[in-house]
Design a protein around this motif. Sequence first.
Motif, PDB file in Angstrom:
ATOM      1  N   ILE A 220     -60.922   8.628   2.248  1.00 36.50           N
ATOM      2  CA  ILE A 220     -60.126   7.433   1.962  1.00 36.50           C
ATOM      3  C   ILE A 220     -58.775   7.765   1.351  1.00 36.50           C
TER       4      ILE A 220
ATOM      5  N   GLU B 240     -65.391   8.125   0.634  1.00 39.67           N
ATOM      6  CA  GLU B 240     -65.982   6.843   0.256  1.00 39.67           C
ATOM      7  C   GLU B 240     -67.059   7.075  -0.790  1.00 39.67           C
ATOM      8  N   HIS B 241     -67.186   6.181  -1.727  1.00 38.27           N
ATOM      9  CA  HIS B 241     -68.205   6.185  -2.778  1.00 38.27           C
ATOM     10  C   HIS B 241     -67.973   7.257  -3.843  1.00 38.27           C
TER      11      HIS B 241
END
Length: 56
Positions: free
Chosen positions: A20, A32-33
């Motif tokens: 990202i 992500e995360h």
Amino acid sequence: MELADSMYSYRYEFPAAKVIDRCKNCGNDIYEHQKYWDVFGTIICEECIDDFSVED
């Protein structure tokens, strides 16, 4: 029915992690995360955030 020669031919593959952004300090990808900080538009990863802390 014949089985494949290798388990890699029929194993489950997880979806690829989505990048990202990129840390402006170390240059590593942020996925992500993952936890990260956006400081006035400068993206900093969790590993680098301690470089910016101040101790008395």
